[in-house]
Design a protein around this motif. Sequence first.
Motif, PDB file in Angstrom:
ATOM      1  N   ARG A  91      -4.460 -10.497  -5.797  1.00 19.05           N
ATOM      2  CA  ARG A  91      -3.683  -9.549  -6.158  1.00 19.05           C
ATOM      3  C   ARG A  91      -3.885  -9.134  -8.033  1.00 19.05           C
ATOM      4  O   ARG A  91      -4.240  -8.201  -7.962  1.00 19.05           O
ATOM      5  CB  ARG A  91      -2.334  -9.796  -5.773  1.00 19.05           C
ATOM      6  CG  ARG A  91      -1.842 -10.216  -4.684  1.00 19.05           C
ATOM      7  CD  ARG A  91      -0.398 -10.557  -4.815  1.00 19.05           C
ATOM      8  NE  ARG A  91      -0.291 -11.564  -3.082  1.00 19.05           N
ATOM      9  CZ  ARG A  91       1.093 -11.584  -3.133  1.00 19.05           C
ATOM     10  NH1 ARG A  91       2.161 -11.051  -4.182  1.00 19.05           N
ATOM     11  NH2 ARG A  91       1.238 -11.571  -1.578  1.00 19.05           N
ATOM     12  N   LEU A 106       1.138   1.164   6.798  1.00 19.17           N
ATOM     13  CA  LEU A 106       0.405   1.515   5.757  1.00 19.17           C
ATOM     14  C   LEU A 106       0.931   0.588   4.873  1.00 19.17           C
ATOM     15  O   LEU A 106      -0.048   0.886   3.649  1.00 19.17           O
ATOM     16  CB  LEU A 106       1.417   2.979   5.631  1.00 19.17           C
ATOM     17  CG  LEU A 106       0.802   3.446   4.027  1.00 19.17           C
ATOM     18  CD1 LEU A 106      -0.839   3.920   4.131  1.00 19.17           C
ATOM     19  CD2 LEU A 106       1.999   4.942   3.695  1.00 19.17           C
ATOM     20  N   LEU A 107       1.443   0.303   4.216  1.00 14.61           N
ATOM     21  CA  LEU A 107       1.559  -0.840   3.807  1.00 14.61           C
ATOM     22  C   LEU A 107       0.794  -2.404   3.585  1.00 14.61           C
ATOM     23  O   LEU A 107       1.424  -3.347   2.817  1.00 14.61           O
ATOM     24  CB  LEU A 107       3.058  -1.635   3.045  1.00 14.61           C
ATOM     25  CG  LEU A 107       3.906  -2.188   4.358  1.00 14.61           C
ATOM     26  CD1 LEU A 107       4.027  -3.418   4.580  1.00 14.61           C
ATOM     27  CD2 LEU A 107       5.427  -2.389   4.346  1.00 14.61           C
ATOM     28  N   THR A 108       0.419  -2.368   4.552  1.00 14.84           N
ATOM     29  CA  THR A 108      -0.478  -3.521   5.029  1.00 14.84           C
ATOM     30  C   THR A 108      -1.458  -4.002   3.567  1.00 14.84           C
ATOM     31  O   THR A 108      -1.984  -5.129   3.031  1.00 14.84           O
ATOM     32  CB  THR A 108      -1.917  -3.137   6.353  1.00 14.84           C
ATOM     33  OG1 THR A 108      -1.153  -3.091   7.476  1.00 14.84           O
ATOM     34  CG2 THR A 108      -2.283  -4.772   6.648  1.00 14.84           C
ATOM     35  N   SER A 143      -0.373  -2.166   0.516  1.00 14.92           N
ATOM     36  CA  SER A 143      -0.551  -2.532  -0.867  1.00 14.92           C
ATOM     37  C   SER A 143      -0.608  -3.420  -1.843  1.00 14.92           C
ATOM     38  O   SER A 143      -1.045  -3.624  -2.969  1.00 14.92           O
ATOM     39  CB  SER A 143       1.108  -1.672  -0.230  1.00 14.92           C
ATOM     40  OG  SER A 143       0.433  -0.867   0.447  1.00 14.92           O
ATOM     41  N   PRO A 144      -0.106  -4.473  -1.037  1.00 16.11           N
ATOM     42  CA  PRO A 144      -0.242  -5.873  -2.120  1.00 16.11           C
ATOM     43  C   PRO A 144      -1.532  -6.447  -3.123  1.00 16.11           C
ATOM     44  O   PRO A 144      -1.534  -7.267  -4.011  1.00 16.11           O
ATOM     45  CB  PRO A 144       0.717  -6.964  -1.268  1.00 16.11           C
ATOM     46  CG  PRO A 144       1.022  -6.473  -0.124  1.00 16.11           C
ATOM     47  CD  PRO A 144       0.155  -4.997   0.000  1.00 16.11           C
ATOM     48  N   ASN A 189      -3.852   1.334  -1.534  1.00 18.67           N
ATOM     49  CA  ASN A 189      -2.483   2.504  -0.328  1.00 18.67           C
ATOM     50  C   ASN A 189      -3.441   3.365   0.957  1.00 18.67           C
ATOM     51  O   ASN A 189      -3.394   4.777   0.291  1.00 18.67           O
ATOM     52  CB  ASN A 189      -1.798   3.007  -1.067  1.00 18.67           C
ATOM     53  CG  ASN A 189      -0.884   2.591  -1.879  1.00 18.67           C
ATOM     54  OD1 ASN A 189       0.604   1.281  -0.908  1.00 18.67           O
ATOM     55  ND2 ASN A 189      -0.622   2.635  -3.191  1.00 18.67           N
ATOM     56  N   LYS A 209      -4.281   3.706   4.874  1.00 18.49           N
ATOM     57  CA  LYS A 209      -3.851   3.513   6.011  1.00 18.49           C
ATOM     58  C   LYS A 209      -4.713   3.011   7.337  1.00 18.49           C
ATOM     59  O   LYS A 209      -5.571   3.509   7.485  1.00 18.49           O
ATOM     60  CB  LYS A 209      -3.035   4.808   7.070  1.00 18.49           C
ATOM     61  CG  LYS A 209      -2.737   4.662   8.473  1.00 18.49           C
ATOM     62  CD  LYS A 209      -0.943   4.032   8.241  1.00 18.49           C
ATOM     63  CE  LYS A 209      -0.045   4.173   9.735  1.00 18.49           C
ATOM     64  NZ  LYS A 209      -0.827   3.078  10.801  1.00 18.49           N
ATOM     65  N   ASN A 235       6.635  -7.183   3.063  1.00 17.14           N
ATOM     66  CA  ASN A 235       6.503  -5.779   2.166  1.00 17.14           C
ATOM     67  C   ASN A 235       5.276  -5.380   1.214  1.00 17.14           C
ATOM     68  O   ASN A 235       4.272  -6.475   1.199  1.00 17.14           O
ATOM     69  CB  ASN A 235       7.866  -5.941   1.882  1.00 17.14           C
ATOM     70  CG  ASN A 235       8.073  -6.930   0.783  1.00 17.14           C
ATOM     71  OD1 ASN A 235       7.011  -7.204   0.390  1.00 17.14           O
ATOM     72  ND2 ASN A 235       9.264  -7.247   0.180  1.00 17.14           N
ATOM     73  N   SER A 236       5.579  -4.627   1.167  1.00 13.13           N
ATOM     74  CA  SER A 236       4.603  -3.984  -0.050  1.00 13.13           C
ATOM     75  C   SER A 236       4.255  -4.489  -1.626  1.00 13.13           C
ATOM     76  O   SER A 236       3.353  -4.627  -1.999  1.00 13.13           O
ATOM     77  CB  SER A 236       5.192  -1.843  -0.308  1.00 13.13           C
ATOM     78  OG  SER A 236       5.830  -2.155  -1.005  1.00 13.13           O
ATOM     79  N   LYS A 237       5.643  -5.445  -1.731  1.00 12.34           N
ATOM     80  CA  LYS A 237       4.897  -6.542  -2.447  1.00 12.34           C
ATOM     81  C   LYS A 237       4.147  -7.722  -2.353  1.00 12.34           C
ATOM     82  O   LYS A 237       3.476  -8.711  -3.003  1.00 12.34           O
ATOM     83  CB  LYS A 237       6.007  -6.562  -3.819  1.00 12.34           C
ATOM     84  CG  LYS A 237       7.076  -5.952  -3.861  1.00 12.34           C
ATOM     85  CD  LYS A 237       8.287  -6.027  -4.469  1.00 12.34           C
ATOM     86  CE  LYS A 237       8.516  -4.674  -5.491  1.00 12.34           C
ATOM     87  NZ  LYS A 237      10.058  -5.329  -6.183  1.00 12.34           N
TER      88      LYS A 237
END
Length: 514
Positions: A249, A448-450, A452-453, A457, A459, A487-489
């Motif tokens: 990250r 969509l958030l797969t 994101s972390p 961003n 799809k 989640n997105s985090k």
Amino acid sequence: MYDYLNSYGYLLEKIKHEHALCEKIKITRFYSENAAPFLIAYDLTKESIHDIVSIYEMSKEENDELCTLFLLHGNGYNFCYTRNLKTKQFIQLKDMIVYSNRFKNNTLSKGKVESDFFENLFFEAHSFLRDIDGLHPDEALDELCKLIYAKMYDEEMDYNIYSYNGGNCEEIAASIRKLYKIANENDMRIYALKIPGYKRSRGVFEEPIFLSSNAISKVAKLFAKYNFTNADIDFKARAFQNVYKPATRSGMGQYFTPIQVIRFIVSCISPTLSDLIIDPFAGSGHFLSESLSYVVPAVQNEKMKNEFIFYKLHGVEKSERMVRIAMTDMRLHGDGHSNIRCTDSLLPFESYTDLTEKSFDIVMTNPPFGSILQKDSYSYLGDFELLEGRNKVPLEVLGLERSLQLLRDGGRLAIILPESIFVNKSYTYVRNWIEQNMKIRGIISLPLLTFSPFGANIKTSILFGTKGKVEQPYNVFAGIIENIGFNSKGDNMDGADWMDVAAKFKSFIEKEGW
């Protein structure tokens, strides 16, 4: 000079040392238990040059590069230096580093490691490297991989270098630098005989350890408490994940595929002992290590198990740093590390010494997204039908074609692609090519958030298929994963449904076949 060194604990009668003479400069090298120089002292005359850089280069011998502590002694002065192994710069110290008696550390347990504390071991070591040397998390992870590599070799050979506390951090660090160097040389010697071009494609541990002596010593004392070889594979894997995930990250998100997605794909593909598997965009190598975890536990035949571990799992990755990480992860999972190649996966097949078309039973991969290859770069690439007549093409499109090129007829593919490939008009040519060259077994949409972390961003969907032309109509599984488990985090979430979707897909395959 020796009176000065004696006052700091460097007693000639207790430390192995050698004298040499170069251009009227008397040189004394002090050695660790495994013959690594950890202090080089130069006794100068009035006629001698007095520049540490020039003296070092002029008098350098084999293994001197392992040493980071130096003394210049002249008429009435003593100058002490440390050497930064990455920048090659010499930095003057305020005083000489004290030396005390070396001793063997007997805290290493030979028994099986049961404590869950092991799961925090690599995270703690990673924190030491960041804090002591001020490294970025991905740099610290890279250096940590080198120390793990040396530690596992230390245990395999029963040298017990990590179990010795030297007289100071310089001796400990030089010992481990020497151990790491020997481990790499041994790896080259053994695997170069088995695998053509091994050094060129897999020799990523030739890069030296760049850490300071203080950082190496701190981690070495921590590692000395544990026997990695006897630790449960799950402990080791989770311990490495605890470091790897946050590090990605912080700078390597483009190489990361969430473990939930990897486990979903591996479960759907259901590899077996007989399958030859490759990830042509291996990144951290987790498709390979997860395949190990999926296949090996139920195997009773040791010969077949070893054949799968050492010969059936292959990867290609362009980044040297990521190959080191992938190899480390594979070794912690039970080896198989020697089959990850450090090269570009889109080159002509003639460029590879041990990689050919139509060789593999399974391809599981997540190619890089977003890079557009222009026509002026085509001459460096292999032959691709999807390049023909186009001035530019997304890298993931070529990743798709290369994946299919690697598969034998009837081989199985699982690849993560941007959803635009499946819906946008501009990619009609790609969809037509897919239909002409493979039997589509499933398209499964990811949230969509797969990614994101990890800074993306976008799809995405997973394409499952079998290589080969199909004339007759057939059914295709369509699925949607709504909750991937975080989640997105990147925080864990209850209610993950990917296991349910995997079960439905496998039921479809059981009925319809690949």
